[in-house]
Design an enzyme around this catalytic site. Structure first.
Site, PDB file in Angstrom:
ATOM      1  N   LYS A  26       0.837  -1.215   0.000  1.00  0.00           N
ATOM      2  CA  LYS A  26       0.000   0.000   0.000  1.00  0.00           C
ATOM      3  C   LYS A  26       0.866   1.258   0.000  1.00  0.00           C
ATOM      4  O   LYS A  26       0.614   2.196  -0.752  1.00  0.00           O
ATOM      5  CB  LYS A  26      -0.920  -0.047   1.222  1.00  0.00           C
ATOM      6  CG  LYS A  26      -1.875   1.131   1.336  1.00  0.00           C
ATOM      7  CD  LYS A  26      -3.131   0.776   2.122  1.00  0.00           C
ATOM      8  CE  LYS A  26      -2.868   0.585   3.601  1.00  0.00           C
ATOM      9  NZ  LYS A  26      -2.626   1.840   4.327  1.00  0.00           N
ATOM     10  N   SER A  27       1.888   1.286   0.826  1.00  0.00           N
ATOM     11  CA  SER A  27       2.731   2.486   0.910  1.00  0.00           C
ATOM     12  C   SER A  27       3.404   2.778  -0.432  1.00  0.00           C
ATOM     13  O   SER A  27       3.428   3.920  -0.901  1.00  0.00           O
ATOM     14  CB  SER A  27       3.819   2.281   1.974  1.00  0.00           C
ATOM     15  OG  SER A  27       3.244   2.172   3.249  1.00  0.00           O
ATOM     16  N   ARG A  31       2.807   5.964  -3.272  1.00  0.00           N
ATOM     17  CA  ARG A  31       3.969   6.774  -3.685  1.00  0.00           C
ATOM     18  C   ARG A  31       4.245   6.652  -5.177  1.00  0.00           C
ATOM     19  O   ARG A  31       4.653   7.627  -5.826  1.00  0.00           O
ATOM     20  CB  ARG A  31       5.197   6.358  -2.874  1.00  0.00           C
ATOM     21  CG  ARG A  31       5.117   6.844  -1.417  1.00  0.00           C
ATOM     22  CD  ARG A  31       5.994   6.036  -0.517  1.00  0.00           C
ATOM     23  NE  ARG A  31       6.087   6.550   0.840  1.00  0.00           N
ATOM     24  CZ  ARG A  31       5.198   6.306   1.812  1.00  0.00           C
ATOM     25  NH1 ARG A  31       4.111   5.578   1.563  1.00  0.00           N
ATOM     26  NH2 ARG A  31       5.368   6.801   3.024  1.00  0.00           N
ATOM     27  N   GLY A  99      -5.404   7.784   5.579  1.00  0.00           N
ATOM     28  CA  GLY A  99      -4.510   8.797   6.133  1.00  0.00           C
ATOM     29  C   GLY A  99      -3.291   8.994   5.258  1.00  0.00           C
ATOM     30  O   GLY A  99      -2.817  10.117   5.061  1.00  0.00           O
ATOM     31  N   GLN A 174       4.346   9.207   7.143  1.00  0.00           N
ATOM     32  CA  GLN A 174       3.414  10.074   6.399  1.00  0.00           C
ATOM     33  C   GLN A 174       3.831  11.529   6.527  1.00  0.00           C
ATOM     34  O   GLN A 174       3.831  12.285   5.553  1.00  0.00           O
ATOM     35  CB  GLN A 174       1.995   9.877   6.929  1.00  0.00           C
ATOM     36  CG  GLN A 174       1.452   8.479   6.687  1.00  0.00           C
ATOM     37  CD  GLN A 174       0.059   8.280   7.251  1.00  0.00           C
ATOM     38  OE1 GLN A 174      -0.557   9.212   7.763  1.00  0.00           O
ATOM     39  NE2 GLN A 174      -0.448   7.058   7.164  1.00  0.00           N
ATOM     40  N   ASP A 325       1.711  -1.085  11.865  1.00  0.00           N
ATOM     41  CA  ASP A 325       0.382  -1.551  11.447  1.00  0.00           C
ATOM     42  C   ASP A 325       0.110  -3.000  11.848  1.00  0.00           C
ATOM     43  O   ASP A 325      -0.989  -3.512  11.619  1.00  0.00           O
ATOM     44  CB  ASP A 325       0.245  -1.420   9.924  1.00  0.00           C
ATOM     45  CG  ASP A 325       0.197   0.044   9.499  1.00  0.00           C
ATOM     46  OD1 ASP A 325      -0.236   0.885  10.298  1.00  0.00           O
ATOM     47  OD2 ASP A 325       0.615   0.337   8.359  1.00  0.00           O
ATOM     48  N   LYS A 352      -4.769   5.888  14.526  1.00  0.00           N
ATOM     49  CA  LYS A 352      -4.869   5.188  13.234  1.00  0.00           C
ATOM     50  C   LYS A 352      -6.330   5.219  12.762  1.00  0.00           C
ATOM     51  O   LYS A 352      -7.106   6.038  13.221  1.00  0.00           O
ATOM     52  CB  LYS A 352      -4.334   3.766  13.376  1.00  0.00           C
ATOM     53  CG  LYS A 352      -2.831   3.721  13.661  1.00  0.00           C
ATOM     54  CD  LYS A 352      -2.024   4.301  12.513  1.00  0.00           C
ATOM     55  CE  LYS A 352      -0.546   4.360  12.823  1.00  0.00           C
ATOM     56  NZ  LYS A 352       0.197   5.063  11.770  1.00  0.00           N
ATOM     57  N   ARG A 356      -6.601   2.100  17.708  1.00  0.00           N
ATOM     58  CA  ARG A 356      -6.269   0.670  17.574  1.00  0.00           C
ATOM     59  C   ARG A 356      -5.799   0.037  18.868  1.00  0.00           C
ATOM     60  O   ARG A 356      -5.890  -1.181  19.013  1.00  0.00           O
ATOM     61  CB  ARG A 356      -5.165   0.485  16.533  1.00  0.00           C
ATOM     62  CG  ARG A 356      -5.700   0.213  15.196  1.00  0.00           C
ATOM     63  CD  ARG A 356      -4.643  -0.137  14.187  1.00  0.00           C
ATOM     64  NE  ARG A 356      -5.261   0.001  12.882  1.00  0.00           N
ATOM     65  CZ  ARG A 356      -4.611   0.209  11.750  1.00  0.00           C
ATOM     66  NH1 ARG A 356      -3.298   0.294  11.756  1.00  0.00           N
ATOM     67  NH2 ARG A 356      -5.268   0.305  10.625  1.00  0.00           N
ATOM     68  N   ARG A 399      -7.747  -3.223   9.596  1.00  0.00           N
ATOM     69  CA  ARG A 399      -6.820  -4.150  10.275  1.00  0.00           C
ATOM     70  C   ARG A 399      -7.460  -4.767  11.520  1.00  0.00           C
ATOM     71  O   ARG A 399      -7.133  -5.904  11.876  1.00  0.00           O
ATOM     72  CB  ARG A 399      -5.496  -3.456  10.591  1.00  0.00           C
ATOM     73  CG  ARG A 399      -4.795  -2.988   9.306  1.00  0.00           C
ATOM     74  CD  ARG A 399      -3.308  -2.818   9.442  1.00  0.00           C
ATOM     75  NE  ARG A 399      -2.807  -1.986   8.354  1.00  0.00           N
ATOM     76  CZ  ARG A 399      -2.517  -2.435   7.129  1.00  0.00           C
ATOM     77  NH1 ARG A 399      -2.667  -3.710   6.823  1.00  0.00           N
ATOM     78  NH2 ARG A 399      -2.082  -1.598   6.192  1.00  0.00           N
TER      79      ARG A 399
HETATM   80  C1  S3P Z   1       2.318   4.754   6.178  1.00  0.00           C
HETATM   81  C2  S3P Z   1       2.825   5.146   7.383  1.00  0.00           C
HETATM   82  C3  S3P Z   1       2.280   4.722   8.684  1.00  0.00           C
HETATM   83  C4  S3P Z   1       1.301   3.552   8.534  1.00  0.00           C
HETATM   84  C5  S3P Z   1       0.406   3.679   7.349  1.00  0.00           C
HETATM   85  C6  S3P Z   1       1.194   3.820   6.069  1.00  0.00           C
HETATM   86  C7  S3P Z   1       2.946   5.266   4.953  1.00  0.00           C
HETATM   87  O1  S3P Z   1       1.617   5.819   9.266  1.00  0.00           O
HETATM   88  O2  S3P Z   1       0.524   3.406   9.706  1.00  0.00           O
HETATM   89  O3  S3P Z   1      -0.448   2.555   7.237  1.00  0.00           O
HETATM   90  O4  S3P Z   1       2.688   4.712   3.858  1.00  0.00           O
HETATM   91  O5  S3P Z   1       3.722   6.229   5.047  1.00  0.00           O
HETATM   92  P1  S3P Z   1       2.451   6.932  10.099  1.00  0.00           P
HETATM   93  O6  S3P Z   1       3.527   7.381   9.232  1.00  0.00           O
HETATM   94  O7  S3P Z   1       1.500   8.050  10.387  1.00  0.00           O
HETATM   95  O8  S3P Z   1       2.892   6.221  11.339  1.00  0.00           O
END
Ligand code: S3P
Length: 442
Positions: A26-27, A31, A99, A174, A325, A352, A356, A399
């Site tokens: 996902k990350s 990006r 988020g 993030q 996560d 989150k 959580r 989750r």
């Molecule tokens: C993510 C960063 C994490 C994670 C989220 C994905 C990202 O959040 O919990 O699921 O892709 O940068 P935080 O950076 O706010 O901890």
């Protein structure tokens, strides 16, 4: 709110067996779309996660003028507008439950001379945005309405972005990424100094696309990231590896369901994402790494997971960023371990998709497992078995939903969740994949 959210029940059956690949990370998917949209020319992405969170990011980029196409399942093409090149969107950008999508895009928009409105679902509207808005305001962006740091909000990007030196007050990839994406449009060097290193996908992908990014160690666990502004980003093909945070669900289901033997293909093992594997191995889990290789600039391996006895451990707070996560599903493994597991330093879990920390403790207690929250620590009293039989409130959190179903696959009584719909935000195909291994979900 829908009148009748889809409930779902998981129940114990035989061992889990088979070989599967979970969807793309996902990350990296968010990006690849965003950095592709800021490049000049066409970025080809394969294995993109087609979950709702990532699809919302794709729609937002289209609304801001990037061309985003899907020639085939998992295959995407992004024709970028160049750094600072987004066009204003009349319609609000809706990030749904995500988020990551919202905060990364706040950063990307903050470096452009446009105005955009950001919104999301009831869960995202509760989450803190001020932590991102603070540095973006220093870069020169402004919020146009009093928002109390929550969505919906309207952001006016900077006409002349200013490079900043930023020390995030919380370990958050993030937040780091939002500042780096905004800093792309500023002249000179944008610097992020992390006290604790968080996932580094943004800086790695920016470097891959030709930006000048320097990463140096900082203190015991931190990093100093220096980005030279106003690069021309050159498209590079991206192959998205399988998401370790999604792999965590079938992985732990296999560990706790007697007789199971499962192979998870191509799981990304970036060290800043691999805290769960380290922890499970400390608990005595049998996780074998087969065919370790590079995919899309990341180490990946096929993981062979066999069920077996687990023991309780103490998970240090310093490991939290590398498995942030994974705590809800680790708590399920902890319930099946012998003895107590203490997970330290989980403050960020409170902000989150749901709180959580509270939701995980409630999930366990609803199913006859003793769990306590002490300060920011979660303590699970493992008994090597779990009664189950509970109804779990998922609080719009994918989750929590999947962790509860993993529990139900191995507990004595079935486990029911109140709403399965949010699983599709990050793991489309979860039910079919678990069923293909022999899991009973109805
Ligand atoms: C993510 C960063 C994490 C994670 C989220 C994905 C990202 O959040 O919990 O699921 O892709 O940068 P935080 O950076 O706010 O901890």
């Amino acid at each position: 709110m829908r009148a009748h959210p889809p409930t779902l029940t998981a129940r114990r059956h035989g061992p889990l067996k088979g070989r599967v690949r979970v969807p793309g990370d996902k990350s990296i998917s968010h990006r690849a779309l965003i950095i592709g949209a800021l490049a000049v020319g066409e970025t080809a992405i394969s294995g993109l996660l087609e979950g709702e969170d990532v699809l919302n990011t794709a729609k937002a980029l289209q609304a801001l003028g990037a061309q985003v196409e899907r020639p085939a399942a998992g295959e995407w093409r992004v024709r970028g507008v160049g750094v600072g090149g987004f066009a204003a969107s009349a319609a609000p950008l809706d990030f749904g439950n995500s988020g990551t999508g919202c905060r990364l895009m706040l950063g990307a928009v903050a470096g452009c001379p446009i105005t955009a409105t950001f919104d999301g679902d009831a869960s995202l509207r509760k989450r803190p945005m001020q932590r991102v808005l603070d540095p973006l305001q220093r870069i020169g962006a402004r919020t146009l309405a009093a928002t109390a740091g929550r969505l919906p909000l309207t952001l006016a990007g900077a006409r002349e972005p200013i490079p900043i030196v930023f020390e995030p007050p919380v370990p958050s990839a993030q937040l780091k990424s939002a500042v780096l994406l905004a800093g792309l449009a500023a002249p000179g060097e944008t610097v992020v100094i992390e006290a604790e290193a968080t996932r580094d996908h943004t800086e790695k992908m920016l470097a891959l696309f030709g930006a000048d990014v320097r990463v140096e160690p900082q203190g015991a666990n931190g990093r100093r990231i220096t980005l030279a502004g106003q690069p021309e980003l050159t498209p590079r093909p991206i192959r998205v590896p399988a998401d370790p945070s999604s792999a965590a669900f079938p992985l732990i289901a296999a560990l706790i369901t007697p007789g199971s033997d499962v192979i998870l293909d191509g799981v990304m093992l970036n060290p800043l994402r691999a805290g769960l594997i380290t922890t499970l191995r400390e608990m005595g889990a049998s996780i074998e790494q087969l065919d370790t290789r590079q995919e899309g600039g990341e180490d990946v391996a096929d993981l062979r997971v066999r069920a077996g006895a687990l023991r309780g451990v103490e998970v240090p707070a310093a490991r939290a960023p590398a498995m942030i996560d994974e705590y809800p599903v680790l708590a399920i493994a902890a319930a099946f371990a012998e003895d107590t597991t203490v997970m330290r330093g989980l403050k960020e879990l409170r902000v989150k998709e749901s709180d959580r920390l509270a939701a995980t403790a409630a999930l366990l207690r609803a199913n006859g497992i003793a769990a306590d929250i002490e300060g920011d620590d979660l303590i699970v009293n493992g008994k090597g078995r779990a009664p189950g039989g509970g109804l779990v409130a998922t609080h719009m959190d994918h989750r929590i939903a999947m962790a509860a179903l993993v529990l139900g696959l191995a507990s004595e009584q079935p486990v029911k969740i109140d709403d399965a719909s949010f699983i599709a935000t990050s793991f489309p195909g979860f039910l079919d994949l678990m069923r293909s291994l022999g899991g009973v979900l109805s």
